[in-house]
Every structure is written in C-alpha cells, then in structure tokens.
Design an enzyme around this catalytic site. Structure first.
Site, PDB file in Angstrom:
ATOM      1  N   ASN A   1      15.219  56.768   8.218  1.00  0.00           N
ATOM      2  CA  ASN A   1      15.222  56.747   9.148  1.00  0.00           C
ATOM      3  C   ASN A   1      16.398  56.850  10.197  1.00  0.00           C
ATOM      4  O   ASN A   1      17.777  56.836   9.396  1.00  0.00           O
ATOM      5  CB  ASN A   1      14.512  54.889   8.671  1.00  0.00           C
ATOM      6  CG  ASN A   1      13.698  54.795   9.575  1.00  0.00           C
ATOM      7  OD1 ASN A   1      12.073  54.929  10.230  1.00  0.00           O
ATOM      8  ND2 ASN A   1      13.288  53.814   8.108  1.00  0.00           N
TER       9      ASN A   1
ATOM     10  N   HIS B   1       7.886  53.407  15.644  1.00  0.00           N
ATOM     11  CA  HIS B   1       8.697  51.561  15.908  1.00  0.00           C
ATOM     12  C   HIS B   1       8.292  51.583  17.119  1.00  0.00           C
ATOM     13  O   HIS B   1       9.308  50.459  17.168  1.00  0.00           O
ATOM     14  CB  HIS B   1      10.023  51.495  14.899  1.00  0.00           C
ATOM     15  CG  HIS B   1       9.829  51.767  13.350  1.00  0.00           C
ATOM     16  ND1 HIS B   1      11.028  51.629  13.086  1.00  0.00           N
ATOM     17  CD2 HIS B   1       9.727  52.627  12.447  1.00  0.00           C
ATOM     18  CE1 HIS B   1      11.075  51.870  11.540  1.00  0.00           C
ATOM     19  NE2 HIS B   1       9.953  52.571  12.095  1.00  0.00           N
TER      20      HIS B   1
ATOM     21  N   TYR C   1       7.518  46.083  15.246  1.00  0.00           N
ATOM     22  CA  TYR C   1       8.789  46.703  15.990  1.00  0.00           C
ATOM     23  C   TYR C   1       8.416  46.165  17.379  1.00  0.00           C
ATOM     24  O   TYR C   1      10.129  45.714  17.876  1.00  0.00           O
ATOM     25  CB  TYR C   1       9.055  47.644  16.033  1.00  0.00           C
ATOM     26  CG  TYR C   1       9.446  47.675  14.024  1.00  0.00           C
ATOM     27  CD1 TYR C   1      10.741  48.150  13.706  1.00  0.00           C
ATOM     28  CD2 TYR C   1       8.658  48.435  13.564  1.00  0.00           C
ATOM     29  CE1 TYR C   1      11.265  48.075  12.228  1.00  0.00           C
ATOM     30  CE2 TYR C   1       9.143  49.123  12.153  1.00  0.00           C
ATOM     31  CZ  TYR C   1      10.560  48.453  11.714  1.00  0.00           C
ATOM     32  OH  TYR C   1      10.720  48.942  10.537  1.00  0.00           O
TER      33      TYR C   1
ATOM     34  N   CYS D   1       6.062  58.315   8.949  1.00  0.00           N
ATOM     35  CA  CYS D   1       6.419  56.785   9.148  1.00  0.00           C
ATOM     36  C   CYS D   1       4.967  55.835   8.591  1.00  0.00           C
ATOM     37  O   CYS D   1       4.041  56.177   9.112  1.00  0.00           O
ATOM     38  CB  CYS D   1       6.406  55.953  10.795  1.00  0.00           C
ATOM     39  SG  CYS D   1       7.075  54.629  10.681  1.00  0.00           S
TER      40      CYS D   1
ATOM     41  N   ARG E   1      23.359  48.913   5.870  1.00  0.00           N
ATOM     42  CA  ARG E   1      22.181  48.459   5.888  1.00  0.00           C
ATOM     43  C   ARG E   1      22.910  47.331   6.728  1.00  0.00           C
ATOM     44  O   ARG E   1      22.739  47.019   7.443  1.00  0.00           O
ATOM     45  CB  ARG E   1      21.522  48.418   5.563  1.00  0.00           C
ATOM     46  CG  ARG E   1      19.603  47.933   5.805  1.00  0.00           C
ATOM     47  CD  ARG E   1      18.615  48.208   5.382  1.00  0.00           C
ATOM     48  NE  ARG E   1      17.678  47.250   6.105  1.00  0.00           N
ATOM     49  CZ  ARG E   1      16.079  47.469   4.983  1.00  0.00           C
ATOM     50  NH1 ARG E   1      16.274  47.554   4.474  1.00  0.00           N
ATOM     51  NH2 ARG E   1      15.711  46.471   6.104  1.00  0.00           N
TER      52      ARG E   1
HETATM   53  P1  NAD Z   1      17.561  53.509  -0.843  1.00  0.00           P
HETATM   54  O1  NAD Z   1      18.620  52.605  -0.268  1.00  0.00           O
HETATM   55  O2  NAD Z   1      17.040  53.258  -2.790  1.00  0.00           O
HETATM   56  O3  NAD Z   1      18.318  55.268  -0.909  1.00  0.00           O
HETATM   57  C1  NAD Z   1      17.435  56.453  -1.672  1.00  0.00           C
HETATM   58  C2  NAD Z   1      18.117  57.301  -1.569  1.00  0.00           C
HETATM   59  O4  NAD Z   1      18.156  58.254  -1.238  1.00  0.00           O
HETATM   60  C3  NAD Z   1      19.496  56.818  -3.338  1.00  0.00           C
HETATM   61  O5  NAD Z   1      19.408  56.917  -4.505  1.00  0.00           O
HETATM   62  C4  NAD Z   1      20.585  57.009  -2.593  1.00  0.00           C
HETATM   63  O6  NAD Z   1      21.604  57.430  -3.698  1.00  0.00           O
HETATM   64  C5  NAD Z   1      20.398  58.334  -1.956  1.00  0.00           C
HETATM   65  N1  NAD Z   1      21.021  58.840  -0.987  1.00  0.00           N
HETATM   66  C6  NAD Z   1      21.760  58.507   0.071  1.00  0.00           C
HETATM   67  N2  NAD Z   1      22.479  59.720   0.658  1.00  0.00           N
HETATM   68  C7  NAD Z   1      22.677  60.810   0.332  1.00  0.00           C
HETATM   69  C8  NAD Z   1      22.198  62.147   0.914  1.00  0.00           C
HETATM   70  N3  NAD Z   1      23.500  62.290   1.242  1.00  0.00           N
HETATM   71  N4  NAD Z   1      21.584  62.777  -0.409  1.00  0.00           N
HETATM   72  C9  NAD Z   1      20.934  62.532  -1.128  1.00  0.00           C
HETATM   73  N5  NAD Z   1      20.384  61.539  -1.388  1.00  0.00           N
HETATM   74  C10 NAD Z   1      21.097  60.698  -0.942  1.00  0.00           C
HETATM   75  O7  NAD Z   1      16.701  54.146   0.217  1.00  0.00           O
HETATM   76  P2  NAD Z   1      14.888  53.499   0.489  1.00  0.00           P
HETATM   77  O8  NAD Z   1      14.792  52.205   1.215  1.00  0.00           O
HETATM   78  O9  NAD Z   1      14.587  54.047  -0.391  1.00  0.00           O
HETATM   79  O10 NAD Z   1      14.503  54.052   1.652  1.00  0.00           O
HETATM   80  C11 NAD Z   1      15.164  55.643   2.073  1.00  0.00           C
HETATM   81  C12 NAD Z   1      14.844  55.969   3.456  1.00  0.00           C
HETATM   82  O11 NAD Z   1      13.799  56.045   4.091  1.00  0.00           O
HETATM   83  C13 NAD Z   1      15.726  55.148   4.148  1.00  0.00           C
HETATM   84  O12 NAD Z   1      16.249  55.440   5.218  1.00  0.00           O
HETATM   85  C14 NAD Z   1      14.484  53.915   4.892  1.00  0.00           C
HETATM   86  O13 NAD Z   1      15.211  53.911   6.101  1.00  0.00           O
HETATM   87  C15 NAD Z   1      13.710  54.875   4.335  1.00  0.00           C
HETATM   88  N6  NAD Z   1      12.007  54.596   4.839  1.00  0.00           N
HETATM   89  C16 NAD Z   1      11.069  55.280   6.289  1.00  0.00           C
HETATM   90  C17 NAD Z   1       9.887  54.825   6.505  1.00  0.00           C
HETATM   91  C18 NAD Z   1       9.468  55.504   6.692  1.00  0.00           C
HETATM   92  O14 NAD Z   1       8.081  54.866   7.339  1.00  0.00           O
HETATM   93  N7  NAD Z   1       9.805  56.630   7.623  1.00  0.00           N
HETATM   94  C19 NAD Z   1       9.656  54.148   5.015  1.00  0.00           C
HETATM   95  C20 NAD Z   1      10.285  53.891   4.241  1.00  0.00           C
HETATM   96  C21 NAD Z   1      12.152  53.992   4.028  1.00  0.00           C
HETATM   97  C1  G6P Z   2       9.008  50.070   7.082  1.00  0.00           C
HETATM   98  C2  G6P Z   2       8.793  50.985   8.445  1.00  0.00           C
HETATM   99  C3  G6P Z   2      10.186  51.939   7.581  1.00  0.00           C
HETATM  100  C4  G6P Z   2      11.123  51.010   7.303  1.00  0.00           C
HETATM  101  C5  G6P Z   2      10.513  50.192   6.117  1.00  0.00           C
HETATM  102  C6  G6P Z   2      11.819  49.125   6.004  1.00  0.00           C
HETATM  103  O1  G6P Z   2       7.683  50.101   7.297  1.00  0.00           O
HETATM  104  O2  G6P Z   2       7.977  51.339   8.893  1.00  0.00           O
HETATM  105  O3  G6P Z   2      10.513  53.070   8.638  1.00  0.00           O
HETATM  106  O4  G6P Z   2      12.609  51.335   6.080  1.00  0.00           O
HETATM  107  O5  G6P Z   2       9.468  48.898   7.148  1.00  0.00           O
HETATM  108  O6  G6P Z   2      11.356  48.680   4.442  1.00  0.00           O
HETATM  109  P1  G6P Z   2      12.539  46.748   3.679  1.00  0.00           P
HETATM  110  O7  G6P Z   2      11.949  46.992   2.564  1.00  0.00           O
HETATM  111  O8  G6P Z   2      13.763  48.291   3.311  1.00  0.00           O
HETATM  112  O9  G6P Z   2      12.847  46.615   4.421  1.00  0.00           O
HETATM  113 MN    MN Z   3       9.215  53.578   9.082  1.00  0.00          MN
END
Ligand code: NAD
Ligand code: G6P
Ligand code: MN
Ligand code: MN
Length: 431
Positions: free
Chosen positions: A144, A196, A251, A166, A90
């Site tokens: 995402n 977004h 966004y 989301c 990222r």
């Molecule tokens: P993170 O970096 O903590 O990742 C979560 C876990 O995924 C890690 O423990 C990592 O080892 C694991 N991982 C990586 N590749 C993998 C694979 N191929 N199979 C299984 N596990 C795997 O990330 P985070 O900050 O917790 O965010 C996780 C995801 O959720 C990201 O893609 C982020 O963008 C998304 N997110 C989305 C929203 C939303 O609004 N939809 C909100 C927050 C986070």
């Molecule tokens: C927002 C979005 C998520 C995104 C997050 C990032 O809430 O909806 O899709 O993953 O922000 O937050 P972070 O703390 O990882 O910057």
């Molecule tokens: Mn989101």
C-alpha cells in the site's frame, strides 16, 4: 516466484493458496525476501511455510534470503508485500494527523501520502532490479497505497507487466453474500473506481441484478454493513445510500462520515491504540502461534487482520495469468478507457478479464455523477503524490497533501507535512 516482504504475517495465506492450487500452478521455488530488520520474522514464517508444504506433500522449495537480487534472478512472478518503516511508521501516520483534527489512516489522507512517499522509491528500485534479472516477470503488488504505487509504476517505469491487488472487492463480495444469506460464488459485482475508492455499480445474484435489494439491506439500521476488520462499521445513513444507488466500499466511510470516523479514531487513540498499535499486538500473538513446531497450517487467527484473503486472491490472479483462464477479477491496472472519466494511462481498480497477457479491463463508461468527482480528485491526489515521490520535491508534496479531500487547508497541510517529514526522516532521506 519471489515474495518481497516475505516476513509478513500474511505469508502463510500465500503458501496455503499455492498449496491449494499446485495442480494448476506448479510453483517450483518460492523465494521469501526480507531486510535485516525483518530477519527474525522471516525465519519464523519461513519455517512455518516449510512445514506447510511438507505436510501437504507438495514439492515447492521454499528459500529464505535477505538478498533480493538473488531471489529475483529468473523469477516468473514477483509479489510485493513490504512495509517501509514497519508498523512504527504506520502508527506515526495514524497519530500525527489526529493532532490536527484530520483522519489518521494507513492508505488515506496524510498517512496514505506518507506511506506512498516511503514506498514508491523502493518499488522503483525493485523494478530496476527486475529489468535486469527477470525482465519477463509479472509484478503483483499488494504494498500500500496500492493505487498510488501502481500509478507510479505505470507512469514512471517501463514495467507493463504490473498488477495491483487488494482484498476490498473480495471482502465486499463476501459481505454482500452474507447479507443475502447465500454462497459468495453466486454473487457477482461490477466493480469500478480506484483502490480503496472502489464502487459496486451493480450486484448480481445468479446473474440477476439485485443492486437495489442489496442497498436496502445495507441501509437497514439494524443490520451491520459490509466492512473490513480494520474499519469500524458505524452504519450508513439509509437515505444517503438509497439515493447514491451504488455500493460504496468500506473506505468510503472516511469521506462520507469523516466526523464520526474522526471521533472514533480519537477515542481509540486514547484507549486501545490506533490500528497500527492494535496490529502490533495481534502480530505478536500471530508470531507466537507461528513458532509452534506442530503448527503446519494457516491459523484462523490471521482472519483478524484487515488483509485476510488477499494472498488467496493473489494466487488466484497468478493462476489465471499462468493458465490464460480468462475469468473476471477486480484488479488495479491501466485504465485504457474502461472508466471514461479517468485518464486512459492511469491506474484504476476495475473488473478485468485475466489473460496470459494480463488483465483486460471491462469498460463501464462513466461513473455516476455523484461519485465521479471524488474519484477524479483522489486520482489527482495519487498522481501528484507519485510525482512528489519521484522528484523529492517539497512543494509538490505540499500540493498533494493540500488537495487531499480529508485535509482542510493549505496551512494545516504544511504543518502536517513538516511534522511528518521530520518524524519519518529516517525513511525519507531524499527529502
Ligand atoms: P509488515 O509490517 O509485516 O511488513 C512485511 C515485511 O516487509 C516485514 O517483514 C518487513 O521487514 C519487510 N520489509 C520492510 N521494508 C522492506 C524492504 N525495503 N524490502 C523488503 N522487505 C521489507 O506488513 P504487513 O502488515 O504484512 O503488510 C505488508 C504490506 O502489504 C503493507 O504495505 C500493507 O499495507 C500491505 N497490505 C496490502 C493489502 C492489500 O489489500 N493490497 C492487504 C494487506 C496488507
Ligand atoms: C484492508 C486493505 C488492505 C490493508 C488492510 C489493513 O484489508 O485492503 O490494503 O492493508 O486492510 O489491515 P490491518 O490488519 O493491517 O489493519
Ligand atoms: Mn487494500
Ligand atoms: Mn528519490
């Protein structure tokens, strides 16, 4: 229930959401899945999850595994919250575009394209496993770029039981409630657009339309607008907002305030670091807290993450499917004509009635002309990007990069594409 990317720092919120709803959503087993690189995080967060259910006295069995197939076997709900390449990838998505004077962001512009290219092949792999091991399960995706990922699933697989989720809509609702000085459950927003890239078309307080009043409040120069923890709030140009007449999402700042947002990002990159670098530090602190054997609740510090409340929204969605609640929730699903200016087969983010057969989108007709074109352009970008991810085709990826509204030219698009393909080659071996 199986949660892929179980080592995420957001998992305690998911567990809290399940505990809170155990009376209506009696989850027997929660399988947290990760990969070898995430083993340590999985163990820390898994141990906290176990303490949480034990303290709450609910009989949810928590299993930790690196064997995804074992976790998927017989699952009813699969949630995905993984990050291919971790925060290091990222940080590259955020830093490389900045060298070209382009916004560097997790889900928008070149960064969003590359997160999609890394993620979509993994999601398609998960779906192949699901077809075999849990063909009736629902896939609830948070990974995402959620809009692009949901689009790819709908377009390139037979998995109809998929919902993208989301926290932006819930964040907007809470923000508007704060502006109005009322409880969030009195506020309703008609959401429509893309992930977004969603707009609040109308806002209601106790069922009465207050859109204009909310826009006036949001446009007031002394007032801090509605935003998420990961997006700096520079305030909106009041006359622009009043003229637009709909509520933008946080966004949209990257599109309507590109110059100011870029200046902010460049400054941050020199001083405190990009958002990924800030989150790396935040995450370290969170995991230190999680290690405390006396901690058995979700710590409030998790609210410093931009994704706060998304796991709770997920539990609420799952419960509404399980219980056929028929309440209204904004989710990413197949358009089916709900938004006239978007292809019916594409993924949109829109208010839906949530039933046991999934979300039923509520028709909004056409989007206002001022925002329609941008939404269509981003949808085209998502479609071409998803195609690039499944075909591994360089020229298609270049087209996706070039048509993104944050990218100024084909030449700069190609330079960024080449540099980012090189930087991410470990996670994009197919290209
Ligand atoms: P993170 O970096 O903590 O990742 C979560 C876990 O995924 C890690 O423990 C990592 O080892 C694991 N991982 C990586 N590749 C993998 C694979 N191929 N199979 C299984 N596990 C795997 O990330 P985070 O900050 O917790 O965010 C996780 C995801 O959720 C990201 O893609 C982020 O963008 C998304 N997110 C989305 C929203 C939303 O609004 N939809 C909100 C927050 C986070
Ligand atoms: C927002 C979005 C998520 C995104 C997050 C990032 O809430 O909806 O899709 O993953 O922000 O937050 P972070 O703390 O990882 O910057
Ligand atoms: Mn989101
Ligand atoms: Mn491939």
């Amino acid at each position: 229930m199986a949660t892929i990317g179980g080592g995420s720092s957001y998992t305690p919120e998911l567990v809290e959401g399940l505990i809170k709803r155990y009376h209506e959503l009696p989850v027997g087993e929660l399988w947290l899945v990760d990969i070898p690189e995430g083993k340590e995080k999985l163990e820390i967060v898994g141990a906290l999850a176990k303490r949480m259910v034990e303290k709450a006295g609910v009989p949810i069995e928590i299993h930790l595994t690196l064997d995804r197939r074992r976790a998927l076997e017989g699952a009813d709900f699969v949630t995905t919250q993984f990050r291919v390449g971790g925060l290091e990838a990222r940080a590259k998505d955020e830093r490389i575009p900045l060298q070209y004077g382009v916004i560097g962001q997790e889900t928008n512009g070149p960064g969003g394209l590359f997160k999609g290219l890394r993620t979509i092949p993994v999601i398609l792999d998960i779906i192949r496993d699901m077809e075999e091991l849990c063909p009736d399960a629902w896939l609830i995706n948070f990974t995402n770029p959620d809009g692009m990922v949901t689009e790819a699933v709908l377009r390139y697989t037979k998995q109809e039981k998929v919902v993208g989720l989301c926290n932006v809509p819930i964040g907007m609702r809470m923000g508007v409630a704060k502006l109005l000085g009322v409880d969030a459950d009195r506020v309703h927003i008609d959401f429509a657009g893309l992930n977004h890239m969603v707009f609040g078309l109308h806002v209601y307080l106790d069922g009465v339309r207050v859109t204009e009043k909310v826009i006036d409040l949001l446009a007031h120069p002394d007032r801090s607008g509605v935003t998420m923890k990961n997006i700096v709030d520079l305030g909106w140009e009041p006359d622009f907002l009043k003229g637009l007449k709909v509520l933008p999402c946080p966004y949209h700042r990257y599109y309507y305030q590109t110059d100011k947002m870029l200046a902010e990002e460049l400054e941050a990159a020199k001083t405190k670091g990009t958002r990924a670098e800030v989150v790396q530090q935040l995450e370290k602190e969170l995991f230190e807290l999680y290690k405390d054997p006396n901690l058995a609740i979700k710590p409030p510090q998790l609210e410093q993450r931009g994704g706060a409340y998304y796991s709770d929204a997920a539990c609420s969605l799952i419960s509404s499917i399980y219980n056929d609640k028929r309440d209204i929730q904004p989710v990413n699903t197949r358009n089916n004509g709900a938004i006239a200016s978007i292809p019916p087969e594409s993924a949109v983010e829109v208010n839906c009635v949530i039933t046991k057969d999934g979300p039923k989108p509520i028709a909004v007709g056409d989007l206002p002309v001022a925002v329609r074109g941008l939404v269509q352009q981003i949808k085209s970008f998502e479609r071409v990007a998803a195609e690039a991810a499944v075909t591994d085709d360089y020229q298609t990826a270049l087209v996706a990069m070039t048509i993104n509204p944050l990218v100024p030219s084909d030449t700069i698009a190609k330079q960024m594409l080449d540099e980012m393909l090189e930087a991410h080659k470990e996670h994009l071996p197919q290209f």
